[in-house]
Design a protein around this motif. Structure first.
Motif, PDB file in Angstrom:
ATOM      1  N   THR A  75       3.093 -10.126  20.394  1.00 43.57           N
ATOM      2  CA  THR A  75       1.528  -9.933  19.257  1.00 43.57           C
ATOM      3  C   THR A  75       0.705  -9.298  19.264  1.00 43.57           C
ATOM      4  OG1 THR A  75       3.251 -12.380  18.453  1.00 43.57           O
ATOM      5  CG2 THR A  75       1.123 -11.753  17.290  1.00 43.57           C
ATOM      6  N   GLN A  76       0.576  -8.801  18.735  1.00 43.91           N
ATOM      7  CA  GLN A  76      -0.730  -8.099  18.468  1.00 43.91           C
ATOM      8  C   GLN A  76      -1.879  -8.257  17.025  1.00 43.91           C
ATOM      9  OE1 GLN A  76      -0.791  -3.590  18.936  1.00 43.91           O
ATOM     10  NE2 GLN A  76       1.252  -3.979  20.082  1.00 43.91           N
ATOM     11  N   ARG A  77      -1.413  -8.148  16.372  1.00 45.24           N
ATOM     12  CA  ARG A  77      -2.314  -8.682  15.062  1.00 45.24           C
ATOM     13  C   ARG A  77      -2.295  -9.594  14.119  1.00 45.24           C
ATOM     14  NH1 ARG A  77      -0.426  -3.999  14.555  1.00 45.24           N
ATOM     15  NH2 ARG A  77      -2.227  -3.548  15.788  1.00 45.24           N
ATOM     16  N   ALA A  78      -3.149 -10.284  13.050  1.00 48.55           N
ATOM     17  CA  ALA A  78      -2.388 -11.444  12.457  1.00 48.55           C
ATOM     18  C   ALA A  78      -3.415 -11.424  11.050  1.00 48.55           C
ATOM     19  CB  ALA A  78      -2.627 -12.777  13.098  1.00 48.55           C
ATOM     20  N   PHE A  79      -2.450 -11.113  10.364  1.00 47.61           N
ATOM     21  CA  PHE A  79      -3.291 -11.240   8.562  1.00 47.61           C
ATOM     22  C   PHE A  79      -3.279 -12.221   7.722  1.00 47.61           C
ATOM     23  CE2 PHE A  79      -1.733  -7.354   9.790  1.00 47.61           C
ATOM     24  CZ  PHE A  79      -1.703  -5.669   8.915  1.00 47.61           C
ATOM     25  N   GLY A 129       7.525  -5.641   2.368  1.00 48.23           N
ATOM     26  CA  GLY A 129       9.439  -5.531   2.240  1.00 48.23           C
ATOM     27  C   GLY A 129       9.687  -4.193   1.476  1.00 48.23           C
ATOM     28  N   ARG A 130       9.296  -4.286   0.773  1.00 53.17           N
ATOM     29  CA  ARG A 130       9.604  -3.729  -0.620  1.00 53.17           C
ATOM     30  C   ARG A 130       8.802  -2.266  -1.529  1.00 53.17           C
ATOM     31  NH1 ARG A 130      13.222  -8.510  -4.072  1.00 53.17           N
ATOM     32  NH2 ARG A 130      13.842  -9.054  -2.048  1.00 53.17           N
ATOM     33  N   ASP A 131       7.767  -2.710  -1.673  1.00 53.58           N
ATOM     34  CA  ASP A 131       6.782  -1.813  -1.759  1.00 53.58           C
ATOM     35  C   ASP A 131       7.038  -0.571  -1.361  1.00 53.58           C
ATOM     36  OD1 ASP A 131       3.924  -0.202  -2.562  1.00 53.58           O
ATOM     37  OD2 ASP A 131       4.249  -2.059  -3.354  1.00 53.58           O
ATOM     38  N   PRO A 132       6.708   0.841  -1.512  1.00 52.80           N
ATOM     39  CA  PRO A 132       8.028   1.985  -1.480  1.00 52.80           C
ATOM     40  C   PRO A 132       6.242   2.728  -0.605  1.00 52.80           C
ATOM     41  CG  PRO A 132       7.128   1.823  -4.112  1.00 52.80           C
ATOM     42  CD  PRO A 132       7.534   0.643  -3.426  1.00 52.80           C
ATOM     43  N   GLU A 133       5.165   1.485  -0.611  1.00 52.68           N
ATOM     44  CA  GLU A 133       3.433   2.664  -0.154  1.00 52.68           C
ATOM     45  C   GLU A 133       3.305   1.331   1.252  1.00 52.68           C
ATOM     46  OE1 GLU A 133       0.308   3.388  -2.264  1.00 52.68           O
ATOM     47  OE2 GLU A 133       1.201   2.378  -4.042  1.00 52.68           O
ATOM     48  N   VAL A 134       4.442   0.388   1.086  1.00 56.34           N
ATOM     49  CA  VAL A 134       4.090  -0.416   2.308  1.00 56.34           C
ATOM     50  C   VAL A 134       5.840   0.092   3.481  1.00 56.34           C
ATOM     51  CG1 VAL A 134       3.678  -2.442   3.168  1.00 56.34           C
ATOM     52  CG2 VAL A 134       2.551  -1.726   1.362  1.00 56.34           C
ATOM     53  N   LYS A 183      -5.416 -11.739  -3.911  1.00 54.37           N
ATOM     54  CA  LYS A 183      -4.874 -11.766  -2.034  1.00 54.37           C
ATOM     55  C   LYS A 183      -3.933 -10.579  -1.710  1.00 54.37           C
ATOM     56  CE  LYS A 183      -6.247 -15.779   0.037  1.00 54.37           C
ATOM     57  NZ  LYS A 183      -6.220 -17.307   0.375  1.00 54.37           N
ATOM     58  N   ILE A 184      -2.597 -10.243  -3.126  1.00 51.45           N
ATOM     59  CA  ILE A 184      -1.688  -9.846  -2.843  1.00 51.45           C
ATOM     60  C   ILE A 184      -2.226  -8.235  -2.999  1.00 51.45           C
ATOM     61  CG2 ILE A 184       0.736  -8.527  -3.201  1.00 51.45           C
ATOM     62  CD1 ILE A 184       0.580 -11.750  -1.992  1.00 51.45           C
ATOM     63  N   LYS A 185      -2.881  -7.912  -3.689  1.00 48.68           N
ATOM     64  CA  LYS A 185      -3.796  -7.152  -3.929  1.00 48.68           C
ATOM     65  C   LYS A 185      -4.243  -6.428  -2.914  1.00 48.68           C
ATOM     66  CE  LYS A 185      -7.300  -4.347  -7.256  1.00 48.68           C
ATOM     67  NZ  LYS A 185      -7.744  -4.883  -8.397  1.00 48.68           N
ATOM     68  N   VAL A 186      -5.600  -6.755  -2.399  1.00 49.68           N
ATOM     69  CA  VAL A 186      -6.385  -6.743  -1.441  1.00 49.68           C
ATOM     70  C   VAL A 186      -5.749  -6.739  -0.080  1.00 49.68           C
ATOM     71  CG1 VAL A 186      -8.138  -7.746   0.598  1.00 49.68           C
ATOM     72  CG2 VAL A 186      -8.021  -8.075  -1.671  1.00 49.68           C
ATOM     73  N   LEU A 187      -4.527  -7.488   0.111  1.00 47.20           N
ATOM     74  CA  LEU A 187      -3.369  -7.217   1.347  1.00 47.20           C
ATOM     75  C   LEU A 187      -2.558  -5.563   1.305  1.00 47.20           C
ATOM     76  CD1 LEU A 187      -1.820  -7.828   3.860  1.00 47.20           C
ATOM     77  CD2 LEU A 187       0.031  -9.312   2.668  1.00 47.20           C
ATOM     78  N   LYS A 188      -2.169  -5.634   0.040  1.00 38.64           N
ATOM     79  CA  LYS A 188      -1.716  -3.850   0.369  1.00 38.64           C
ATOM     80  C   LYS A 188      -2.720  -3.016   0.760  1.00 38.64           C
ATOM     81  CE  LYS A 188       0.601  -0.813  -3.163  1.00 38.64           C
ATOM     82  NZ  LYS A 188       1.077  -0.314  -4.251  1.00 38.64           N
ATOM     83  N   GLU A 189      -4.170  -2.988   0.537  1.00 35.15           N
ATOM     84  CA  GLU A 189      -4.835  -2.053   0.964  1.00 35.15           C
ATOM     85  C   GLU A 189      -5.357  -2.265   2.389  1.00 35.15           C
ATOM     86  OE1 GLU A 189      -8.047  -3.130  -1.694  1.00 35.15           O
ATOM     87  OE2 GLU A 189      -7.364  -2.922  -3.724  1.00 35.15           O
ATOM     88  N   VAL A 190      -5.117  -3.536   2.811  1.00 35.23           N
ATOM     89  CA  VAL A 190      -5.450  -3.873   4.335  1.00 35.23           C
ATOM     90  C   VAL A 190      -4.049  -3.236   4.750  1.00 35.23           C
ATOM     91  CG1 VAL A 190      -5.611  -5.622   5.901  1.00 35.23           C
ATOM     92  CG2 VAL A 190      -6.903  -5.231   3.838  1.00 35.23           C
ATOM     93  N   VAL A 191      -2.794  -3.479   4.991  1.00 36.92           N
ATOM     94  CA  VAL A 191      -2.311  -3.776   6.004  1.00 36.92           C
ATOM     95  C   VAL A 191      -1.556  -1.697   5.567  1.00 36.92           C
ATOM     96  CG1 VAL A 191      -0.113  -4.236   3.537  1.00 36.92           C
ATOM     97  CG2 VAL A 191      -0.124  -4.158   6.048  1.00 36.92           C
ATOM     98  N   ILE A 192      -1.825  -1.045   4.524  1.00 39.01           N
ATOM     99  CA  ILE A 192      -1.154   0.322   4.732  1.00 39.01           C
ATOM    100  C   ILE A 192      -1.521   0.925   5.417  1.00 39.01           C
ATOM    101  CG2 ILE A 192      -1.583   2.727   3.362  1.00 39.01           C
ATOM    102  CD1 ILE A 192      -0.988   0.833   0.703  1.00 39.01           C
ATOM    103  N   PRO A 193      -2.451   0.739   6.416  1.00 40.04           N
ATOM    104  CA  PRO A 193      -2.608   1.655   7.301  1.00 40.04           C
ATOM    105  C   PRO A 193      -1.857   1.093   8.535  1.00 40.04           C
ATOM    106  CG  PRO A 193      -5.025   0.715   6.539  1.00 40.04           C
ATOM    107  CD  PRO A 193      -4.270   0.505   6.310  1.00 40.04           C
TER     108      PRO A 193
END
Length: 227
Positions: A152-156, A101-106, A61-71
């Motif tokens: 609030t506009q979106r929920a993950f 909060g800490r991943d440089p890509e996010v 889930k964490i891996k998929v969240l990163k792909e989803v949240v970057i945009p």
């Protein structure tokens, strides 16, 4: 609202654990007829909770969240519902906060909203969220009912129970009256757990196949409600 389901495969190790727990649940419940206070019933409830926690904190889930949240890394008014289970030796909420909060890509400005924070601290988090000081709030269950979060506009939804009341409440956190709010369309990103893609799926026994099919059916109940 727009609904975006994201499929998350269990790892093969997680799938094996899921099957093992499910078989124990089946064996424990087969006798039936025990009351709520019986030892068998307590064992059954613990097994059910263990399985639900494992699904809620599936490591991919964490891996998929990163792909989803970057945009959305420059956006505001985001809610992230995490679980309190363990992912690779660490609580899912901690893993989620580290990614956001800490991943440089996010690198989003986020804060936690859990029972571990004081009432005063939670109020400050909400104020910072509304003023766009924070881009997102990561919560476990504290936002499920009784708290209104304007804007609030979106929920993950990383972790969710099979209880319809819970996911209906979570949907309600982001829905707005279109006659009063400039953001007329909300977004829900739902992370749906499925069995891994085995190379030789035809070799699965009917028993294992049915267990995995039931996993998908449970997740599809939430999908159907949201969709």
């Amino acid at each position: 609202y727009m609904y975006y389901p994201h499929l998350v495969e269990l790892t093969e190790i997680e799938a094996e654990e899921y099957i093992e727990i499910t078989e124990k649940i089946s064996n424990c419940a087969r006798g039936g007829g025990f009351d709520d206070e019986s030892e068998d019933n307590q064992i059954l409830q613990k097994l059910l909770m263990k399985r639900a926690r494992m699904l809620g904190t599936a490591s991919n889930k964490i891996k998929v969240l990163k792909e989803v949240v970057i945009p959305y890394r420059d956006s505001f008014f985001n809610l992230f519902y995490a679980g309190d289970g363990i992912v690779e030796g660490e609580r899912q909420i901690e893993k989620t906060c580290q990614l956001l909060g800490r991943d440089p890509e996010v690198n989003m400005k986020i804060d936690r909203f859990t029972a571990e924070e004081s009432t005063k601290d939670r109020r400050i988090v909400l104020e910072r969220f509304e003023k766009k000081v924070l881009q997102g709030i990561v919560a476990i269950r504290c936002l499920d009912e009784g708290i209104d979060i304007p804007g609030t506009q979106r929920a993950f939804i990383l972790a969710s129970s099979t209880n319809p009341r819970q996911f209906v409440q979570r949907r309600g956190r982001i829905l707005r009256n279109p006659s009063r709010d400039e953001h007329k369309i909300a977004e829900i990103h739902d992370f749906i757990v499925i069995p891994p893609s085995f190379e030789n799926a035809e070799d699965l026994s009917p028993k294992v196949f049915n267990i995995e099919r039931n996993l998908v059916k449970k997740e599809m109940a939430r999908f159907a409600e949201f969709a």
